[in-house]
Design an enzyme around this catalytic site. Sequence first.
Site, PDB file in Angstrom:
ATOM      1  N   SER A  59       0.747  -0.910  -0.176  1.00  0.00           N
ATOM      2  CA  SER A  59      -0.143   0.399  -0.007  1.00  0.00           C
ATOM      3  C   SER A  59       1.026   1.080   0.256  1.00  0.00           C
ATOM      4  O   SER A  59       2.277   1.154  -0.404  1.00  0.00           O
ATOM      5  CB  SER A  59      -0.802   0.190   1.256  1.00  0.00           C
ATOM      6  OG  SER A  59      -2.013   0.715   0.613  1.00  0.00           O
ATOM      7  N   ASN A  60       0.212   2.478   0.165  1.00  0.00           N
ATOM      8  CA  ASN A  60       0.930   4.187   0.729  1.00  0.00           C
ATOM      9  C   ASN A  60       0.337   4.485   1.249  1.00  0.00           C
ATOM     10  O   ASN A  60      -0.071   3.765   2.131  1.00  0.00           O
ATOM     11  CB  ASN A  60       0.917   4.210  -0.571  1.00  0.00           C
ATOM     12  CG  ASN A  60      -0.317   4.681  -1.106  1.00  0.00           C
ATOM     13  OD1 ASN A  60      -0.498   5.580  -0.557  1.00  0.00           O
ATOM     14  ND2 ASN A  60      -0.915   3.824  -2.443  1.00  0.00           N
ATOM     15  N   ARG A  61       0.912   5.573   1.273  1.00  0.00           N
ATOM     16  CA  ARG A  61       0.214   6.591   3.036  1.00  0.00           C
ATOM     17  C   ARG A  61      -0.067   7.546   3.319  1.00  0.00           C
ATOM     18  O   ARG A  61      -0.244   8.225   3.851  1.00  0.00           O
ATOM     19  CB  ARG A  61       2.150   7.671   3.246  1.00  0.00           C
ATOM     20  CG  ARG A  61       3.308   6.468   3.655  1.00  0.00           C
ATOM     21  CD  ARG A  61       4.558   6.959   3.524  1.00  0.00           C
ATOM     22  NE  ARG A  61       4.580   8.231   4.518  1.00  0.00           N
ATOM     23  CZ  ARG A  61       5.104  10.129   4.462  1.00  0.00           C
ATOM     24  NH1 ARG A  61       5.527   9.546   3.220  1.00  0.00           N
ATOM     25  NH2 ARG A  61       4.451  11.088   4.538  1.00  0.00           N
TER      26      ARG A  61
END
Length: 231
Positions: A21-23
């Site tokens: 995923s990412n931030r």
Amino acid sequence: MRFLITAGPTREPIDPVRYLSNRSSGKMGYALAVAALARGHEVTLVSGPVAIPAPEGTKLVRVETAREMHDAVAGEIGEADAAIFCAAVADYRVAEIAGEKIKKTGETLTLTLVRNPDILGSARSAFGFRGILVGFAAETEDLERHALDKLRRKGCDLLVANDVSRTDIAFDCDENEVAVFFRDGRHMALPRAPKGEIASAIVREVEKCASAVAGLSEAGSDVETTLDRGQ
Ligand code: CTP
């Protein structure tokens, strides 16, 4: 107007307990939903997993993966007058999701990734969307060049560019500072401000864009009427 907004990250499973995923926190997309509602618009929010509640009054469609987001957008975009693609979609997913938890064996582990569908890139071509199209660009260098390239490549009317190399704005922050690029070559800086203020400014620009398009098509229909009358 009816707005479709994508928000948050996507989550791409690796095995039953892990994902890529990412931030992204979803704050910018949710702020856009709040701003559009406050200005009297209808909002459908297609959201990846986030920790914030959906603004009351939105139609919320929850998704996890990029492919789920793609399918949700494909199902909803036909109803929209404006579509804002704010989600931080994972560009790749693992080629094969492991059925069981991956055990540690060797010193290194290699995952093969495959491309996810480009949802914004599909809006004009695959979904046949004719409304106002807004993209976001998260860049760490050469902001203007990348933003203009994305705007043209993806058929956007507006492209909102973030500098994600900075830690005081954008990802998981309550404030943002963006540059908005327009299809006609104009651009506008929105200086650092709470995401709610940035969101209102973007929604106002979308409204202006929609009025300009409506004005043009009205002028077009006047011409037709005149021609129909043989004048
Ligand atoms: N986007 C999307 N679907 C994807 C990837 C991105 O809809 N699979 C949308 C994002 O919501 C954003 C815009 O496209 O509005 C820009 O995303 P970005 O990943 O920065 O653009 P890319 O063209 O994929 O360029 P690159 O990753 O090479 O910077």
